[in-house]
Design a protein around this motif. Sequence first.
Motif, mmCIF file in Angstrom:
data_model
loop_
_atom_site.group_PDB
_atom_site.id
_atom_site.type_symbol
_atom_site.label_atom_id
_atom_site.label_comp_id
_atom_site.label_asym_id
_atom_site.label_seq_id
_atom_site.Cartn_x
_atom_site.Cartn_y
_atom_site.Cartn_z
ATOM 1 N N ALA A 6 0.839 -1.200 0.000
ATOM 2 C CA ALA A 6 0.000 0.000 0.000
ATOM 3 C C ALA A 6 0.871 1.247 0.000
ATOM 4 O O ALA A 6 1.023 1.939 1.009
ATOM 5 C CB ALA A 6 -0.941 -0.009 1.197
ATOM 6 N N ASP A 7 1.481 1.528 -1.158
ATOM 7 C CA ASP A 7 2.237 2.758 -1.409
ATOM 8 C C ASP A 7 1.393 3.574 -2.378
ATOM 9 O O ASP A 7 1.293 3.240 -3.569
ATOM 10 C CB ASP A 7 3.598 2.459 -2.030
ATOM 11 C CG ASP A 7 4.491 1.600 -1.144
ATOM 12 O OD1 ASP A 7 4.184 1.453 0.049
ATOM 13 O OD2 ASP A 7 5.509 1.092 -1.655
ATOM 14 N N VAL A 8 0.764 4.625 -1.874
ATOM 15 C CA VAL A 8 -0.266 5.331 -2.629
ATOM 16 C C VAL A 8 -0.022 6.835 -2.569
ATOM 17 O O VAL A 8 0.278 7.377 -1.490
ATOM 18 C CB VAL A 8 -1.679 5.023 -2.077
ATOM 19 C CG1 VAL A 8 -2.746 5.605 -3.000
ATOM 20 C CG2 VAL A 8 -1.887 3.532 -1.881
ATOM 21 N N LEU A 9 -0.183 7.500 -3.713
ATOM 22 C CA LEU A 9 -0.112 8.953 -3.779
ATOM 23 C C LEU A 9 -1.489 9.507 -4.108
ATOM 24 O O LEU A 9 -2.167 8.993 -5.005
ATOM 25 C CB LEU A 9 0.868 9.407 -4.868
ATOM 26 C CG LEU A 9 2.232 8.724 -4.940
ATOM 27 C CD1 LEU A 9 3.068 9.349 -6.047
ATOM 28 C CD2 LEU A 9 2.954 8.795 -3.607
ATOM 29 N N VAL A 10 -1.872 10.563 -3.422
ATOM 30 C CA VAL A 10 -3.072 11.318 -3.757
ATOM 31 C C VAL A 10 -2.608 12.611 -4.411
ATOM 32 O O VAL A 10 -1.918 13.415 -3.775
ATOM 33 C CB VAL A 10 -3.923 11.623 -2.507
ATOM 34 C CG1 VAL A 10 -5.192 12.389 -2.906
ATOM 35 C CG2 VAL A 10 -4.291 10.335 -1.765
ATOM 36 N N VAL A 11 -2.971 12.788 -5.687
ATOM 37 C CA VAL A 11 -2.522 13.970 -6.427
ATOM 38 C C VAL A 11 -3.730 14.700 -7.006
ATOM 39 O O VAL A 11 -4.756 14.094 -7.308
ATOM 40 C CB VAL A 11 -1.521 13.609 -7.549
ATOM 41 C CG1 VAL A 11 -0.349 12.819 -6.989
ATOM 42 C CG2 VAL A 11 -2.198 12.824 -8.658
ATOM 43 N N ASP A 12 -3.575 16.016 -7.202
ATOM 44 C CA ASP A 12 -4.711 16.794 -7.679
ATOM 45 C C ASP A 12 -4.799 16.859 -9.199
ATOM 46 O O ASP A 12 -5.828 17.269 -9.743
ATOM 47 C CB ASP A 12 -4.684 18.206 -7.082
ATOM 48 C CG ASP A 12 -3.360 18.925 -7.328
ATOM 49 O OD1 ASP A 12 -2.610 18.505 -8.222
ATOM 50 O OD2 ASP A 12 -3.084 19.905 -6.606
ATOM 51 N N SER A 13 -3.711 16.453 -9.897
ATOM 52 C CA SER A 13 -3.714 16.534 -11.353
ATOM 53 C C SER A 13 -2.670 15.582 -11.901
ATOM 54 O O SER A 13 -1.579 15.453 -11.336
ATOM 55 C CB SER A 13 -3.403 17.971 -11.789
ATOM 56 O OG SER A 13 -2.943 18.020 -13.117
ATOM 57 N N LEU A 14 -2.986 14.923 -13.026
ATOM 58 C CA LEU A 14 -2.009 14.033 -13.637
ATOM 59 C C LEU A 14 -0.888 14.805 -14.314
ATOM 60 O O LEU A 14 0.224 14.307 -14.459
ATOM 61 C CB LEU A 14 -2.694 13.117 -14.666
ATOM 62 C CG LEU A 14 -3.587 12.017 -14.105
ATOM 63 C CD1 LEU A 14 -4.149 11.175 -15.233
ATOM 64 C CD2 LEU A 14 -2.810 11.138 -13.128
ATOM 65 N N GLU A 15 -1.169 16.022 -14.734
ATOM 66 C CA GLU A 15 -0.160 16.817 -15.421
ATOM 67 C C GLU A 15 0.760 17.545 -14.444
ATOM 68 O O GLU A 15 1.983 17.566 -14.621
ATOM 69 C CB GLU A 15 -0.819 17.838 -16.356
ATOM 70 C CG GLU A 15 -1.504 17.232 -17.569
ATOM 71 C CD GLU A 15 -2.859 16.613 -17.242
ATOM 72 O OE1 GLU A 15 -3.411 16.937 -16.154
ATOM 73 O OE2 GLU A 15 -3.343 15.806 -18.050
ATOM 74 N N LYS A 16 0.200 18.149 -13.417
ATOM 75 C CA LYS A 16 0.989 18.968 -12.497
ATOM 76 C C LYS A 16 1.487 18.184 -11.284
ATOM 77 O O LYS A 16 2.453 18.574 -10.625
ATOM 78 C CB LYS A 16 0.174 20.168 -12.018
ATOM 79 C CG LYS A 16 -0.267 21.089 -13.145
ATOM 80 C CD LYS A 16 0.911 21.691 -13.876
ATOM 81 C CE LYS A 16 0.462 22.661 -14.966
ATOM 82 N NZ LYS A 16 1.600 23.192 -15.740
ATOM 83 N N LEU A 17 0.794 17.084 -10.953
ATOM 84 C CA LEU A 17 1.207 16.200 -9.856
ATOM 85 C C LEU A 17 1.335 16.923 -8.515
ATOM 86 O O LEU A 17 2.320 16.726 -7.796
ATOM 87 C CB LEU A 17 2.541 15.513 -10.170
ATOM 88 C CG LEU A 17 2.544 14.418 -11.228
ATOM 89 C CD1 LEU A 17 3.924 13.784 -11.304
ATOM 90 C CD2 LEU A 17 1.499 13.355 -10.967
ATOM 91 N N GLY A 18 0.387 17.738 -8.187
ATOM 92 C CA GLY A 18 0.386 18.318 -6.851
ATOM 93 C C GLY A 18 0.085 17.222 -5.838
ATOM 94 O O GLY A 18 -1.038 16.718 -5.758
ATOM 95 N N ILE A 19 1.098 16.827 -5.061
ATOM 96 C CA ILE A 19 0.962 15.668 -4.160
ATOM 97 C C ILE A 19 0.375 16.130 -2.834
ATOM 98 O O ILE A 19 0.977 16.929 -2.111
ATOM 99 C CB ILE A 19 2.323 14.970 -3.955
ATOM 100 C CG1 ILE A 19 2.828 14.434 -5.310
ATOM 101 C CG2 ILE A 19 2.210 13.835 -2.939
ATOM 102 C CD1 ILE A 19 4.239 13.892 -5.289
#
Length: 585
Positions: free
Chosen positions: A329-342
């Motif tokens: 369970a290594d998971v990132l929550v990001v706001d955009s696929l292009e900008k990758l705001g983590i």
Amino acid sequence: MRSLIEYFEAAAGRRRPTLLLKNARIVDVFTGSVVEGNLEIYKDRIIGLTKRVRDADLVLDVKGHYLLPGFIDSHIHIESTLLVPQQLARLLIPHGVTTLMADPHEIANVLGVRGVRLLVEMSRMSKIRVFVQVPSRVPTAPGLETTGAVLEDRDVEELLREESAVSLGELNYQNILRDPGYLRRVEAALKLGKRSNGHMAGVVEEDFVNALASAVLTDDHEVVSGDEAFVKLVRGVAVMVREGSSERNLTDVVKGLVGRLRDYRQLMFCTDDKHPTDILREGHIDYNVRKSIEEGLDPIVAVQMATINPATYFRLDHLIGSLAPGRKADVLVVDSLEKLGIRTVVFDGETVYHEGRLMFEVPRVELPEWARNTVRVNQGLKAEDLVVKVGSESRKALVRVIGVIPGQILKKELREWLGVRSGVVIGDVGRDIIHIAVVERHKGLPNVGKGFVRGFGLKKGAIGSSVSHDHHNIVVVGVDPLDMYVAVRRLSEIGGGFVAVMGGEILAELPLEFAGLMSTRSYEEVVERLNRLEYIARHVLGLSLPNPFMQLEFVSLPSVPEIGITDRGLVVDYKLVDPVIEVYR
């Protein structure tokens, strides 16, 4: 390890998930699609992708944000970050990096097998997953450099058998040409089901690539263009697209491949060597993903190159690289696929970063004395030992000069006439030609390699480092030999590190007490000291080169074309050569 029965029961609804990420857009790296739903986690594993919402110990509503697998660096030298793994995790987790494929080649050159094991043990105590690419060539240039240790065939095979080992580390094609016996190490890796990493800088000839691929060197992180990448990809050699501090290859490789390939599965990202200042300023693997998208790569493909591609290549896709049941369970929550705001990072099922805050602390690292006291400079060293000398009757000398290429670790062999004063060949600041010396620091030997370098833009003083690939002796460049000498002596006193000197005065320093390669201090302090060093180097000493200390680390490397320097002298084409070609009387 927890019983599979536990995970099965949790997935089947007989145990509560420990974490539920709901209302998510889940990036499926297998099909290249985005699935709307919820991600269920039990302890350290993913147990479900589902539309249902059920009770969990902790529920996080991600409100339509994207979920990505944790990012993987397919080839990194932890030592080059100047940080111990515990502090490196604090720096990398906010950038979504949860797994490192690390080659501890540098610590092996200084401290051998026990140094490798100490670094691996530190990694186990950090909030980042580290797999080991077992060093294949310590020393890198046998007979041409002095190192603190040697790894024999039996040492390499012993390390390959350890649980954390995933591959045989980068193997220079020059080493194989000089001694095909190195292939015994590749054979040992093959028998154990491990990959063998290549180091094929500048190799583009078809026959040569065929030969190296036939020797089962199945990847390369030294590729500098799309054309070079293509030559290797069509021969089954995976390409690790590198963007480090002094090795800026991503733009040329990605732009040269976009629209040319139909299948990107053999492409991955790596940083190789990146200073903490650059990681803090621009990012890490997240930076590689964003920059590749800017260069025209499809966002999903870029994510695959940072996740499932390296996991599959290293035969770890059953464990990492995807958001699928049974995986870590290594998971990132990001706001955009292009900008990758983590926004959030989950590592091993634990929320370790959320909305700008790290959610864990690390204890202070205590080093054993044998790992701390590694810099031993010959007591008889004098300033005059650091410069090139010729006959006192000489007026000019034609010398070999190491030509630094900004943004690359490649160097050119240049030839220049320089003046001679009292038998000493003098640098020429006006033509950006300054002294360089490498001083043996492992055994206290009197060895000093001397020469000249162009490209630093240094106007006064000297800078020095105990990090110099791959032998990690002290390397120093300077206008004034006395300042160079002061730099060497100071590095000996502080146990290694970086230093800037002018007029005999220490202007700034960064101690690297762990083998002369890494600091046990917080990454914040390391970054602060490194920023001051680089400020002094530019604004006081006049250096014009970007990342001067990273470039200093690599200028001595004898295994990358065309020229290097070790404690034993200048190295061209794996041969020691005289820095002076001829003199004019």
